[in-house]
Write an enzyme that holds these catalytic residues in place. Structure first.
Site, PDB file in Angstrom:
ATOM      1  CB  SER A 136      35.485  10.471  32.718  1.00 36.54           C
ATOM      2  OG  SER A 136      35.041   9.200  32.300  1.00 36.54           O
ATOM      3  CE1 TYR A 149      40.680   8.398  33.381  1.00 38.35           C
ATOM      4  CE2 TYR A 149      38.419   7.586  33.366  1.00 38.35           C
ATOM      5  CZ  TYR A 149      39.388   8.433  32.878  1.00 38.35           C
ATOM      6  OH  TYR A 149      39.076   9.337  31.881  1.00 38.35           O
ATOM      7  CE  LYS A 153      39.364  11.845  34.165  1.00 35.95           C
ATOM      8  NZ  LYS A 153      39.978  13.103  33.685  1.00 35.95           N
TER       9      LYS A 153
END
Length: 244
Positions: A136, A149, A153
């Site tokens: 991402s 998150y 990533k």
């Protein structure tokens, strides 16, 4: 540029929705035999109806033992797309152990396990292979309420590079794609509010979010022989977000 995967077997995790589902359909259309993994039996049933010939396996990638058993049962694999991911969004000061553990279990730990099993059998067979991890833009830029998150990533990007370094001598290429917001069903639901979307869109020089096919096309390129000298790359699919 026509890409063919005829005669190759591919595994796609997180295949029930969005990018994973689109990748399964594109790989099938390009001639690959595809094994689709996700934890939702309903998604697998509908995928099997829409895309005849796809082999489906229902497994929670957060469960190490179940995942190991599922991947070992698949047999020879030439291509792997580690797409499965979860997002537990919390302000940094409110991050919980549960959110941390679940996020890293799926977004990082499962990638290691699945890739280890697949890569070992590629090496045993003496065949070249390709792995694409779906990361991402959040790996490279801080986003509000995305502490865990973003961390997963960021870890996935560096894991991709180390995998590429160590597996390259075995003729296995490993790359990742780093999309911006993607207009999956979830993406549309979360970003249809113009007031919420505007600040993000203002940072994207191309002025739009990504469509599923934008990401799928990049995945197919990195899996294919067209990118035969590309490994360890983190390919932005973000309309220029990371350069703005």
């Amino acid at each position: 540029m026509e890409i063919s995967f005829a005669g190759r077997r591919a595994v796609v995790t997180g295949a029930g929705k969005g990018i994973g589902r689109g990748t399964v359909k594109a790989l099938r259309a390009a001639g690959a035999a595809v094994i689709a993994l996700t934890r939702s039996p309903e998604d697998l049933e509908s995928l099997a109806r829409e895309c005849p010939g796809v082999e489906t396996i229902c497994v929670d990638l957060g469960d190490w033992s179940a995942t190991e058993a599922a991947i070992r049962s698949i047999g020879p694999v030439d291509l792997l797309v580690n797409n499965a991911g979860v997002a537990h969004l919390q302000p940094f000061l409110d991050v919980t152990q549960e959110a941390f553990d679940k996020s890293f279990a799926v977004n990082v730990r499962a990638v290691i396990l699945v890739s280890q099993i697949v890569a070992r059998q590629m090496i045993e067979r003496g065949v070249p292979g390709a792995i694409v991890n779906v990361s991402s833009q959040a790996s490279q830029v801080a986003l509000q309420d995305h502490a865990v998150y973003c961390s997963t990533k960021g870890a996935l990007d560096m894991l991709t590079k180390v995998m590429a370094l160590e597996l390259g001598p075995k003729k296995i290429r490993v790359n990742c794609v780093n999309p911006t917001v993607v207009m999956t069903d979830m993406g549309r639901a979360n970003w249809s509010d113009a007031e919420k979307a505007e600040p993000m869109l203002n940072r994207i020089p191309m002025g739009r979010f990504a469509e599923v096919e934008d990401v799928v096309n990049s995945i197919l390129f990195l899996l294919s022989d067209k990118s035969g000298m590309t490994t360890g790359a983190c390919l932005p699919v973000d309309g220029g977000y990371l350069i703005s």
